[in-house]
Design an enzyme around this catalytic site. Sequence first.
Site, PDB file in Angstrom:
ATOM      1  N   SER A 141      -6.324 -35.641 -15.051  1.00 34.93           N
ATOM      2  CA  SER A 141      -7.297 -36.684 -14.707  1.00 34.93           C
ATOM      3  C   SER A 141      -7.036 -37.103 -13.275  1.00 34.93           C
ATOM      4  O   SER A 141      -5.922 -36.923 -12.752  1.00 34.93           O
ATOM      5  CB  SER A 141      -7.123 -37.891 -15.638  1.00 34.93           C
ATOM      6  OG  SER A 141      -7.851 -39.011 -15.182  1.00 34.93           O
ATOM      7  N   TYR A 154      -1.964 -43.847 -20.517  1.00 33.67           N
ATOM      8  CA  TYR A 154      -2.830 -42.809 -19.950  1.00 33.67           C
ATOM      9  C   TYR A 154      -2.365 -42.436 -18.547  1.00 33.67           C
ATOM     10  O   TYR A 154      -2.210 -41.253 -18.221  1.00 33.67           O
ATOM     11  CB  TYR A 154      -4.278 -43.309 -19.918  1.00 33.67           C
ATOM     12  CG  TYR A 154      -5.288 -42.236 -19.577  1.00 33.67           C
ATOM     13  CD1 TYR A 154      -5.710 -41.326 -20.537  1.00 33.67           C
ATOM     14  CD2 TYR A 154      -5.836 -42.154 -18.299  1.00 33.67           C
ATOM     15  CE1 TYR A 154      -6.648 -40.344 -20.238  1.00 33.67           C
ATOM     16  CE2 TYR A 154      -6.774 -41.174 -17.994  1.00 33.67           C
ATOM     17  CZ  TYR A 154      -7.180 -40.281 -18.960  1.00 33.67           C
ATOM     18  OH  TYR A 154      -8.111 -39.310 -18.654  1.00 33.67           O
ATOM     19  N   LYS A 158      -0.787 -38.715 -17.786  1.00 35.23           N
ATOM     20  CA  LYS A 158      -1.604 -37.835 -16.959  1.00 35.23           C
ATOM     21  C   LYS A 158      -0.871 -37.458 -15.668  1.00 35.23           C
ATOM     22  O   LYS A 158      -1.001 -36.334 -15.166  1.00 35.23           O
ATOM     23  CB  LYS A 158      -2.955 -38.474 -16.656  1.00 35.23           C
ATOM     24  CG  LYS A 158      -3.863 -38.562 -17.874  1.00 35.23           C
ATOM     25  CD  LYS A 158      -4.151 -37.193 -18.493  1.00 35.23           C
ATOM     26  CE  LYS A 158      -5.151 -37.272 -19.619  1.00 35.23           C
ATOM     27  NZ  LYS A 158      -5.481 -35.941 -20.190  1.00 35.23           N
TER      28      LYS A 158
END
Length: 272
Positions: A141, A154, A158
């Site tokens: 991401s 997250y 990531k």
Amino acid sequence: MNVAQRVAIVTGGGGGIGSALVARLAREGARVVVADLDADSAQAVSQSVNAHHPGNTVSAGADVSDTAQIQELVALAEAAFGPVDLYFANAGIAGALGLDASEQDWDLSFDANLRAHIRAARLLVPRWLERGEGYFVSTASAAGLLTQIGSATYAVTKHAAVAFAEWLSVTYGDRGVHVSCLCPMGVNTKLLFSGEDSGDPLGTAATRAVTSAGDVLEPAEVADAVLAAIEDERFLILPHEDVLEMYRQKGSDYDRWLRGMRRYQSSLLAQA
């Protein structure tokens, strides 16, 4: 790498970027195992794609953070089509918000967003080294290059996914193992709007941080960018070109970038 007649596994293939990748690969003549935690969604994607490209896909329900289930996917691919040439580590989760994330939340995010990649690579890279060729595509991401307002799980996992993809390329790139890392911003998927749908102001801010930072792309546009990068055997895939400039600004003056992110977060929370 030309994907025609190649054998691929796409995780998280039951929707979003994953299903778009399946469709694009099949259109280019690849044969694909569609894997998803939701077996019905994987089957639906497979049937839809096969309607246009008969016999190019099979599907399976699988938790791809589990080594045994990745092994089953590899065995399915080999039985249906032959040795695996490409593995798309695309499955992932948004994760919990803030410091309220529990130990279980952290474990789940690490398993889905990072360890699933590591476990797949441990199975496939030795085979590719023997054959002299293989391709690992990691869906990370833009949050893996910048950060994610709202979700620490997250942002951290990531970043780790990007680092693992870099390590794979550095370690095996001269031995026939190609690696690409996909780092988009907003893509029109359920995952993008999961924060906003949570009802938590921090979740709303997380979604708005992405949707207000640049265009929200359709999954098919991202799949096109991925296939172009594979053709060129290019590591970093940035469907949103602005991410590169943001990344440069971050590296050129880290403290200024952090101050800017704090201001941005404050403005988003004020709107929530």
